[in-house]
Write a protein that holds these residues in place. Sequence first.
Motif, short mmCIF file in Angstrom:
data_model
loop_
_atom_site.label_atom_id
_atom_site.label_comp_id
_atom_site.label_asym_id
_atom_site.label_seq_id
_atom_site.Cartn_x
_atom_site.Cartn_y
_atom_site.Cartn_z
N LEU A 197 -5.95 -1.43 -7.45
CA LEU A 197 -6.59 -1.28 -6.15
C LEU A 197 -5.58 -0.58 -5.23
O LEU A 197 -4.51 -1.11 -4.98
CB LEU A 197 -6.91 -2.68 -5.62
CG LEU A 197 -8.13 -2.89 -4.75
CD1 LEU A 197 -9.39 -2.33 -5.41
CD2 LEU A 197 -8.31 -4.37 -4.46
N LYS A 198 -5.93 0.61 -4.76
CA LYS A 198 -5.02 1.32 -3.86
C LYS A 198 -5.54 1.17 -2.43
O LYS A 198 -6.61 1.67 -2.09
CB LYS A 198 -4.93 2.81 -4.24
CG LYS A 198 -4.35 3.02 -5.63
CD LYS A 198 -3.97 4.47 -5.86
CE LYS A 198 -2.67 4.82 -5.15
NZ LYS A 198 -2.24 6.20 -5.48
N ILE A 199 -4.77 0.48 -1.63
CA ILE A 199 -5.21 0.16 -0.28
C ILE A 199 -4.85 1.28 0.68
O ILE A 199 -3.69 1.71 0.76
CB ILE A 199 -4.61 -1.18 0.18
CG1 ILE A 199 -5.10 -2.27 -0.81
CG2 ILE A 199 -5.00 -1.50 1.61
CD1 ILE A 199 -4.64 -3.65 -0.51
N ASP A 200 -5.86 1.76 1.40
CA ASP A 200 -5.71 2.92 2.26
C ASP A 200 -4.65 2.74 3.35
O ASP A 200 -4.48 1.66 3.90
CB ASP A 200 -7.04 3.26 2.92
CG ASP A 200 -7.04 4.66 3.49
OD1 ASP A 200 -7.25 5.60 2.71
OD2 ASP A 200 -6.79 4.80 4.71
N LYS A 201 -3.98 3.83 3.64
CA LYS A 201 -2.94 3.88 4.67
C LYS A 201 -3.38 3.30 6.03
O LYS A 201 -2.58 2.70 6.74
CB LYS A 201 -2.49 5.33 4.83
CG LYS A 201 -1.49 5.57 5.93
CD LYS A 201 -0.92 6.97 5.81
CE LYS A 201 -0.02 7.34 6.98
NZ LYS A 201 0.83 6.28 7.52
N LEU A 202 -4.65 3.50 6.36
CA LEU A 202 -5.18 2.98 7.63
C LEU A 202 -4.86 1.50 7.82
O LEU A 202 -4.51 1.06 8.91
CB LEU A 202 -6.70 3.11 7.61
CG LEU A 202 -7.34 4.24 8.39
CD1 LEU A 202 -8.83 4.28 8.09
CD2 LEU A 202 -7.07 4.06 9.88
N LEU A 203 -5.02 0.73 6.75
CA LEU A 203 -4.84 -0.71 6.86
C LEU A 203 -3.40 -1.10 7.12
O LEU A 203 -3.12 -1.99 7.93
CB LEU A 203 -5.36 -1.41 5.61
CG LEU A 203 -6.89 -1.57 5.59
CD1 LEU A 203 -7.39 -1.95 4.23
CD2 LEU A 203 -7.29 -2.63 6.61
N ILE A 204 -2.47 -0.42 6.45
CA ILE A 204 -1.05 -0.73 6.67
C ILE A 204 -0.64 -0.30 8.08
O ILE A 204 0.13 -0.97 8.76
CB ILE A 204 -0.14 -0.12 5.59
CG1 ILE A 204 1.33 -0.45 5.82
CG2 ILE A 204 -0.26 1.37 5.50
CD1 ILE A 204 1.74 -1.73 5.22
N ASP A 205 -1.19 0.82 8.54
CA ASP A 205 -0.88 1.27 9.90
C ASP A 205 -1.35 0.26 10.94
O ASP A 205 -0.62 -0.09 11.87
CB ASP A 205 -1.52 2.64 10.19
CG ASP A 205 -0.81 3.76 9.45
OD1 ASP A 205 0.32 3.51 8.96
OD2 ASP A 205 -1.35 4.86 9.35
N ASN A 228 -7.19 -9.64 -11.06
CA ASN A 228 -6.12 -9.20 -11.95
C ASN A 228 -5.79 -7.73 -11.87
O ASN A 228 -5.43 -7.10 -12.87
CB ASN A 228 -6.48 -9.52 -13.42
CG ASN A 228 -6.12 -10.94 -13.75
OD1 ASN A 228 -5.09 -11.43 -13.29
ND2 ASN A 228 -6.97 -11.58 -14.52
N ALA A 229 -5.95 -7.16 -10.69
CA ALA A 229 -5.62 -5.75 -10.53
C ALA A 229 -4.23 -5.62 -9.91
O ALA A 229 -3.77 -6.51 -9.19
CB ALA A 229 -6.65 -5.08 -9.63
N LYS A 230 -3.57 -4.52 -10.23
CA LYS A 230 -2.34 -4.19 -9.52
C LYS A 230 -2.75 -3.77 -8.12
O LYS A 230 -3.76 -3.10 -7.95
CB LYS A 230 -1.66 -2.97 -10.16
CG LYS A 230 -0.81 -3.26 -11.36
CD LYS A 230 0.09 -2.05 -11.67
CE LYS A 230 -0.66 -0.75 -11.83
NZ LYS A 230 0.14 0.38 -12.31
N VAL A 231 -1.96 -4.12 -7.11
CA VAL A 231 -2.29 -3.70 -5.76
C VAL A 231 -1.22 -2.72 -5.27
O VAL A 231 -0.03 -3.02 -5.30
CB VAL A 231 -2.38 -4.91 -4.81
CG1 VAL A 231 -2.60 -4.45 -3.38
CG2 VAL A 231 -3.51 -5.84 -5.24
N ILE A 232 -1.66 -1.53 -4.88
CA ILE A 232 -0.74 -0.52 -4.35
C ILE A 232 -1.05 -0.29 -2.88
O ILE A 232 -2.20 -0.05 -2.51
CB ILE A 232 -0.85 0.82 -5.13
CG1 ILE A 232 -0.52 0.59 -6.62
CG2 ILE A 232 0.06 1.89 -4.52
CD1 ILE A 232 -0.49 1.86 -7.45
N ILE A 233 -0.03 -0.40 -2.04
CA ILE A 233 -0.21 -0.11 -0.62
C ILE A 233 0.21 1.35 -0.40
O ILE A 233 1.33 1.74 -0.71
CB ILE A 233 0.67 -1.02 0.27
CG1 ILE A 233 0.58 -2.49 -0.18
CG2 ILE A 233 0.30 -0.85 1.73
CD1 ILE A 233 -0.74 -3.16 0.06
N GLU A 234 -0.73 2.14 0.13
CA GLU A 234 -0.48 3.57 0.30
C GLU A 234 0.06 3.89 1.69
O GLU A 234 -0.30 3.24 2.67
CB GLU A 234 -1.79 4.35 0.17
CG GLU A 234 -2.39 4.36 -1.19
CD GLU A 234 -3.45 5.45 -1.26
OE1 GLU A 234 -3.12 6.55 -1.73
OE2 GLU A 234 -4.58 5.20 -0.83
#
Length: 276
Positions: A197-205, A228-234
């Motif tokens: 799951l790649k989490i969009d940059k908007l959320l981290i901002d 059970n997914a890897k989580v990537i913060i973009e």
Amino acid sequence: AKKKGKNNYQFFTESLSKEATRRSLLENALSKAISNNEFHLHYQPQIDLSTGELVGVEALLRWNSPYGFVSPIEFIPIAEETNLILPIGEWVMKEACRQINRWKKLGLPNLVVSVNVSARQFHDETFPQKVKEILESEHVDGHLFEIEITETVMLNIEAATKKIEDIRKLGVKIAIDDFGAGYSSLNVINSIDIDTLKIDKLLIDHMMENKRSMSILLTIINVGKDINAKVIIEGVETKEQVQLLKSLNVIAQGYYFSRPLPNEELQSIWLTNWRK
Ligand code: C2E
Ligand code: CA
Ligand code: CA
Ligand code: CA
């Protein structure tokens, strides 16, 4: 005032036709870009924050056009509208495989490479077969390969499920890109097996700005873990963000660690002296 109005109108039509001209020039150049060797890939490192280790790279397409560098943000939509995305997308997958083999030949550790796949490409009937053929002809282990699709691809959930199953049978991983940016349906990731799951940059901002965004981000991270997914913060850019994310057992990708790099730089900065 009348005169000014007329000038505005002229300016408007001029800039419109300028745009149309650029668009048709680019479209034409894009159709020759593969045979003219104008494409190459850059690779952006993905770092596991709990170990500090490099765990994979995202391949990002670069086009050195006759008109200079053109951003994928501009040319990918043109490629999609003209269906040129089909041969271009194939080129991207093949080149990523060739790169995996070059690293292997140099004795470098295995690295998972993820490539972006447009909806138009994914919806093509033959897509899973294409992936299979490319892995076979390039002799690449499917486990080293990941495909990034966006949530909109899953709107037709039945067709998507079947394709994703076929692709995962090859060992190839599936990532959902830009998660949380558009319409997010948790239903989608509930019914389909995905790997990342790649989490969009908007959320981290937004996370840095208010508590509520922080709790949404935490919720999405937990959803990822539950399935059970890897989580990537973009789009991780600052030390503060890294500090907040460190205890959460996630992977980070962003300018804080590295921009997307040409292979020579990726190798010299990240792959030499790198042990797993
Ligand atoms: P994406 O898949 O969401 O890729 C991430 C984009 O964010 C990349 O832009 C990357 O350079 C940029 N980025 C990474 N870290 C940071 C950061 O910390 N801050 C900021 N501000 N940006 C960061 P890029 O390379 O310009 O690509 C733009 C988009 O073009 C991609 O977004 C993807 O949708 C599309 N694209 C790129 N290559 C391909 C391709 O081979 N095939 C297809 N179909 N689309 C591609
Ligand atoms: Ca992506
Ligand atoms: Ca993304
Ligand atoms: Ca995107």
